[in-house]
Motif scaffolding. Structure first.
Motif, PDB file in Angstrom:
ATOM      1  N   LEU A   4       0.835  -1.190   0.000  1.00  0.00           N
ATOM      2  CA  LEU A   4       0.000   0.000   0.000  1.00  0.00           C
ATOM      3  C   LEU A   4       0.877   1.251   0.000  1.00  0.00           C
ATOM      4  CD1 LEU A   4      -2.924   1.220   0.384  1.00  0.00           C
ATOM      5  CD2 LEU A   4      -2.367   1.288   2.827  1.00  0.00           C
ATOM      6  N   LEU A   5       1.953   1.195   0.783  1.00  0.00           N
ATOM      7  CA  LEU A   5       2.865   2.327   0.910  1.00  0.00           C
ATOM      8  C   LEU A   5       4.296   1.837   0.702  1.00  0.00           C
ATOM      9  CD1 LEU A   5       3.262   5.366   1.800  1.00  0.00           C
ATOM     10  CD2 LEU A   5       3.664   4.450   4.095  1.00  0.00           C
ATOM     11  N   GLU A   6       5.037   2.530  -0.145  1.00  0.00           N
ATOM     12  CA  GLU A   6       6.441   2.212  -0.384  1.00  0.00           C
ATOM     13  C   GLU A   6       7.274   3.487  -0.232  1.00  0.00           C
ATOM     14  OE1 GLU A   6       6.843  -1.105  -3.687  1.00  0.00           O
ATOM     15  OE2 GLU A   6       5.332   0.368  -4.284  1.00  0.00           O
ATOM     16  N   VAL A   7       8.092   3.514   0.788  1.00  0.00           N
ATOM     17  CA  VAL A   7       8.989   4.642   1.031  1.00  0.00           C
ATOM     18  C   VAL A   7      10.398   4.189   0.658  1.00  0.00           C
ATOM     19  CG1 VAL A   7       9.934   6.212   2.766  1.00  0.00           C
ATOM     20  CG2 VAL A   7       7.530   5.528   2.878  1.00  0.00           C
ATOM     21  N   GLU A   8      11.032   4.926  -0.233  1.00  0.00           N
ATOM     22  CA  GLU A   8      12.343   4.508  -0.736  1.00  0.00           C
ATOM     23  C   GLU A   8      13.330   5.672  -0.669  1.00  0.00           C
ATOM     24  OE1 GLU A   8      15.216   2.021  -1.998  1.00  0.00           O
ATOM     25  OE2 GLU A   8      13.122   1.405  -1.699  1.00  0.00           O
ATOM     26  N   GLY A   9      14.404   5.485   0.117  1.00  0.00           N
ATOM     27  CA  GLY A   9      15.487   6.463   0.185  1.00  0.00           C
ATOM     28  C   GLY A   9      15.046   7.854   0.594  1.00  0.00           C
ATOM     29  N   LEU A  10      14.074   7.944   1.495  1.00  0.00           N
ATOM     30  CA  LEU A  10      13.512   9.233   1.894  1.00  0.00           C
ATOM     31  C   LEU A  10      14.505  10.064   2.689  1.00  0.00           C
ATOM     32  CD1 LEU A  10      11.068  11.152   2.116  1.00  0.00           C
ATOM     33  CD2 LEU A  10      10.426   9.904   4.200  1.00  0.00           C
ATOM     34  N   LYS A  11      14.721  11.289   2.234  1.00  0.00           N
ATOM     35  CA  LYS A  11      15.578  12.239   2.946  1.00  0.00           C
ATOM     36  C   LYS A  11      14.820  13.553   3.113  1.00  0.00           C
ATOM     37  CE  LYS A  11      20.035  10.370   1.380  1.00  0.00           C
ATOM     38  NZ  LYS A  11      21.361  10.687   0.784  1.00  0.00           N
ATOM     39  N   VAL A  65      14.207  16.199   0.146  1.00  0.00           N
ATOM     40  CA  VAL A  65      15.230  16.497  -0.853  1.00  0.00           C
ATOM     41  C   VAL A  65      15.538  15.310  -1.753  1.00  0.00           C
ATOM     42  CG1 VAL A  65      16.300  18.265   0.594  1.00  0.00           C
ATOM     43  CG2 VAL A  65      17.122  15.904   0.749  1.00  0.00           C
ATOM     44  N   GLU A  66      15.113  14.128  -1.336  1.00  0.00           N
ATOM     45  CA  GLU A  66      15.439  12.941  -2.134  1.00  0.00           C
ATOM     46  C   GLU A  66      14.515  11.801  -1.728  1.00  0.00           C
ATOM     47  OE1 GLU A  66      19.322  10.072  -2.597  1.00  0.00           O
ATOM     48  OE2 GLU A  66      19.691  12.239  -2.487  1.00  0.00           O
ATOM     49  N   GLY A  67      14.312  10.865  -2.641  1.00  0.00           N
ATOM     50  CA  GLY A  67      13.530   9.671  -2.340  1.00  0.00           C
ATOM     51  C   GLY A  67      12.109   9.756  -2.873  1.00  0.00           C
ATOM     52  N   SER A  68      11.371   8.668  -2.680  1.00  0.00           N
ATOM     53  CA  SER A  68       9.988   8.592  -3.152  1.00  0.00           C
ATOM     54  C   SER A  68       9.080   8.062  -2.046  1.00  0.00           C
ATOM     55  CB  SER A  68       9.890   7.682  -4.386  1.00  0.00           C
ATOM     56  OG  SER A  68      10.274   6.353  -4.051  1.00  0.00           O
ATOM     57  N   ILE A  69       7.825   8.487  -2.109  1.00  0.00           N
ATOM     58  CA  ILE A  69       6.783   8.013  -1.182  1.00  0.00           C
ATOM     59  C   ILE A  69       5.611   7.594  -2.053  1.00  0.00           C
ATOM     60  CG2 ILE A  69       5.268   8.590   0.737  1.00  0.00           C
ATOM     61  CD1 ILE A  69       7.252  10.876   1.417  1.00  0.00           C
ATOM     62  N   ARG A  70       5.473   6.313  -2.302  1.00  0.00           N
ATOM     63  CA  ARG A  70       4.428   5.827  -3.198  1.00  0.00           C
ATOM     64  C   ARG A  70       3.255   5.268  -2.385  1.00  0.00           C
ATOM     65  NH1 ARG A  70       5.589   5.944  -8.379  1.00  0.00           N
ATOM     66  NH2 ARG A  70       7.752   6.270  -9.023  1.00  0.00           N
ATOM     67  N   PHE A  71       2.091   5.870  -2.573  1.00  0.00           N
ATOM     68  CA  PHE A  71       0.863   5.424  -1.932  1.00  0.00           C
ATOM     69  C   PHE A  71      -0.064   4.900  -3.019  1.00  0.00           C
ATOM     70  CE2 PHE A  71      -3.534   6.468  -0.501  1.00  0.00           C
ATOM     71  CZ  PHE A  71      -3.592   5.588   0.576  1.00  0.00           C
ATOM     72  N   ARG A  72      -0.332   3.596  -2.986  1.00  0.00           N
ATOM     73  CA  ARG A  72      -1.108   2.926  -4.038  1.00  0.00           C
ATOM     74  C   ARG A  72      -0.493   3.188  -5.415  1.00  0.00           C
ATOM     75  NH1 ARG A  72      -7.113   4.478  -1.671  1.00  0.00           N
ATOM     76  NH2 ARG A  72      -7.363   2.660  -0.317  1.00  0.00           N
ATOM     77  N   GLY A  73       0.836   3.224  -5.430  1.00  0.00           N
ATOM     78  CA  GLY A  73       1.556   3.403  -6.672  1.00  0.00           C
ATOM     79  C   GLY A  73       1.773   4.839  -7.081  1.00  0.00           C
ATOM     80  N   GLU A  74       1.136   5.789  -6.415  1.00  0.00           N
ATOM     81  CA  GLU A  74       1.260   7.211  -6.749  1.00  0.00           C
ATOM     82  C   GLU A  74       2.342   7.853  -5.892  1.00  0.00           C
ATOM     83  OE1 GLU A  74      -1.439  11.324  -6.537  1.00  0.00           O
ATOM     84  OE2 GLU A  74      -2.284   9.388  -5.950  1.00  0.00           O
ATOM     85  N   ASP A  75       3.300   8.520  -6.527  1.00  0.00           N
ATOM     86  CA  ASP A  75       4.374   9.179  -5.790  1.00  0.00           C
ATOM     87  C   ASP A  75       3.853  10.500  -5.216  1.00  0.00           C
ATOM     88  OD1 ASP A  75       6.740  10.014  -4.690  1.00  0.00           O
ATOM     89  OD2 ASP A  75       7.917   9.853  -6.531  1.00  0.00           O
ATOM     90  N   LEU A  76       3.900  10.618  -3.890  1.00  0.00           N
ATOM     91  CA  LEU A  76       3.371  11.805  -3.227  1.00  0.00           C
ATOM     92  C   LEU A  76       4.400  12.925  -3.109  1.00  0.00           C
ATOM     93  CD1 LEU A  76       1.301  10.173  -0.333  1.00  0.00           C
ATOM     94  CD2 LEU A  76       0.614  10.681  -2.687  1.00  0.00           C
ATOM     95  N   VAL A  77       5.663  12.619  -3.355  1.00  0.00           N
ATOM     96  CA  VAL A  77       6.689  13.659  -3.285  1.00  0.00           C
ATOM     97  C   VAL A  77       6.474  14.656  -4.426  1.00  0.00           C
ATOM     98  CG1 VAL A  77       9.160  14.171  -3.412  1.00  0.00           C
ATOM     99  CG2 VAL A  77       8.363  12.156  -2.176  1.00  0.00           C
ATOM    100  N   GLY A  78       6.246  15.893  -4.069  1.00  0.00           N
ATOM    101  CA  GLY A  78       6.008  16.920  -5.079  1.00  0.00           C
ATOM    102  C   GLY A  78       4.587  16.980  -5.589  1.00  0.00           C
ATOM    103  N   ALA A  79       3.672  16.194  -4.979  1.00  0.00           N
ATOM    104  CA  ALA A  79       2.276  16.222  -5.420  1.00  0.00           C
ATOM    105  C   ALA A  79       1.656  17.587  -5.128  1.00  0.00           C
ATOM    106  CB  ALA A  79       1.475  15.125  -4.716  1.00  0.00           C
ATOM    107  N   PRO A  80       0.731  18.061  -5.979  1.00  0.00           N
ATOM    108  CA  PRO A  80       0.079  19.356  -5.741  1.00  0.00           C
ATOM    109  C   PRO A  80      -0.650  19.383  -4.396  1.00  0.00           C
ATOM    110  CG  PRO A  80      -0.395  18.531  -7.952  1.00  0.00           C
ATOM    111  CD  PRO A  80       0.260  17.413  -7.211  1.00  0.00           C
ATOM    112  N   ILE A  81      -0.759  20.571  -3.814  1.00  0.00           N
ATOM    113  CA  ILE A  81      -1.451  20.719  -2.537  1.00  0.00           C
ATOM    114  C   ILE A  81      -2.900  20.254  -2.649  1.00  0.00           C
ATOM    115  CG2 ILE A  81      -2.267  22.397  -0.833  1.00  0.00           C
ATOM    116  CD1 ILE A  81       0.223  24.032  -1.334  1.00  0.00           C
ATOM    117  N   SER A  82      -3.530  20.525  -3.780  1.00  0.00           N
ATOM    118  CA  SER A  82      -4.927  20.120  -3.967  1.00  0.00           C
ATOM    119  C   SER A  82      -5.079  18.608  -3.882  1.00  0.00           C
ATOM    120  CB  SER A  82      -5.442  20.622  -5.316  1.00  0.00           C
ATOM    121  OG  SER A  82      -4.637  20.127  -6.387  1.00  0.00           O
ATOM    122  N   ARG A  83      -4.106  17.882  -4.414  1.00  0.00           N
ATOM    123  CA  ARG A  83      -4.158  16.417  -4.362  1.00  0.00           C
ATOM    124  C   ARG A  83      -3.950  15.927  -2.932  1.00  0.00           C
ATOM    125  NH1 ARG A  83      -6.450  11.876  -5.116  1.00  0.00           N
ATOM    126  NH2 ARG A  83      -5.043  10.066  -5.283  1.00  0.00           N
TER     127      ARG A  83
END
Length: 325
Positions: A4-11, A65-83
């Motif tokens: 459901l959630l995949e956090v990879e190399g989060l900084k 500054v680095e890494g990805s946060i995937r929730f149900r396959g969607e990367d939340l890093v840098g996602a718009p505030i509205s989303r």
């Protein structure tokens, strides 16, 4: 189980006048539906910042500054505030340690809970109010139909925390981020809340990250445990394995410092010194200055060593099962 959630190399770093604070420095983990991960560590280890990063709640001067946060396959890093606003509270809910970070002091509990429901669902105000009353009853609020009309200041600290937990449960979210949610509660209510949240996870398949200093609570509720120190995960594995046979000296120290009924009158073991400032970390292993097992090999960054099935420790020489501090 699917992830459901995949956090990879989060900084997540904070850029201050004194320097760069590496609050979260290369954290990776995954969470399946219905799984509970316990994040354990002293204050300042990066647990709460990791949760805030997932929800996009890190304010300047901090940022991912680095890494990805995937929730149900969607990367939340840098996602718009509205989303992120659509996800917060509905799909991903957070229970804060301080309930006043959740509750508005000038609004009745009813107003805050009903508006929370209506913000994400097209239901009648009566249906939203009925749901709010039902959830308040589930978390142990007496006479919920009456107390829902009260203001936050008319509740005790523990009661306010229960209200905050109830708000997080309103939409039956897929992921719950719990930042020491039972700290202000007495033991009886703490047990009720933990049992209720376990039931929620079992019924809905929700995943949960449970942040706590209390290893006894984490062992009760978590399927897996990630022990954090100085912004990094230093040990990761199944709850029973980490609690039963910790491989990292820091995890061992946390366990040895817990009072035991079998050793009445004896001094508690403690980890010497204090956690280092993440502005000025020692070279090599950050735990080196406090570790009784440290030697010259610890002067270089420690590797990640597999210590069992789906289990690892960030240590040059993971401890044997019989080791103790």
């Amino acid at each position: 189980m699917s992830a459901l959630l995949e956090v990879e190399g989060l900084k997540t770093h904070f850029f201050t006048r004194a320097g760069v604070v590496k609050a979260v420095d290369g954290v990776s983990f995954s969470l399946a539906e219905g799984e509970v991960l316990g994040l354990v560590g002293e204050s300042g280890s990066g647990k709460t910042v990791a949760n805030f990063s997932i929800l996009g709640l890190v304010d300047p001067p901090g940022r991912v500054v680095e890494g990805s946060i995937r929730f149900r396959g969607e990367d939340l890093v840098g996602a718009p505030i509205s989303r992120m606003r659509k996800l917060r509270g509905r799909d991903i809910a957070m229970i804060f340690q301080d309930p006043m970070m959740t509750l508005t002091p000038v609004l009745r509990i009813e107003t805050q809970m009903v508006e929370t429901v209506l913000a994400h669902e097209k239901v009648s105000a009566k249906a939203a109010r009925d749901r709010a009353i039902d959830v308040l009853a589930r978390v142990g609020i007496p006479s919920p139909a009456e107390r829902i009309r009260a203001y936050p200041h008319q509740f005790s600290g523990g009661m306010r925390q229960r209200v905050a937990i109830a708000i997080a449960l309103l939409h039956k979210p897929a992921l719950i981020l719990a930042d020491e949610p039972t700290t202000a509660l007495d033991v009886t209510i703490q047990g009720q809340i933990i049992a209720e949240m376990q039931k929620l996870v079992a019924e809905t398949g929700a995943a949960m990250i449970w942040v706590s200093h209390d290893l006894a609570v984490v062992e009760t509720i978590a399927d897996k445990i990630a022990v954090m120190y100085a912004g990094r995960i230093v040990e990761y594995g199944r709850s029973g394995d980490v609690i039963g046979q910790p491989a990292h000296p820091y995890a061992r120290g946390l366990l040895d410092s817990i009072p035991s009924r079998t050793t009445p009158g004896q001094h508690l073991n403690q980890i010497p010194g204090m956690a280092p400032s993440v502005l000025h970390l020692p070279p090599g292993c950050a735990f080196q200055p406090r570790c009784r097992f440290a030697d010259a090999a610890c002067a270089v960054p420690p590797p990640i060593v597999d210590t069992g099935e789906d289990r690892w420790a960030r240590c040059v020489r993971p401890l044997a099962p019989e080791a103790a501090l």
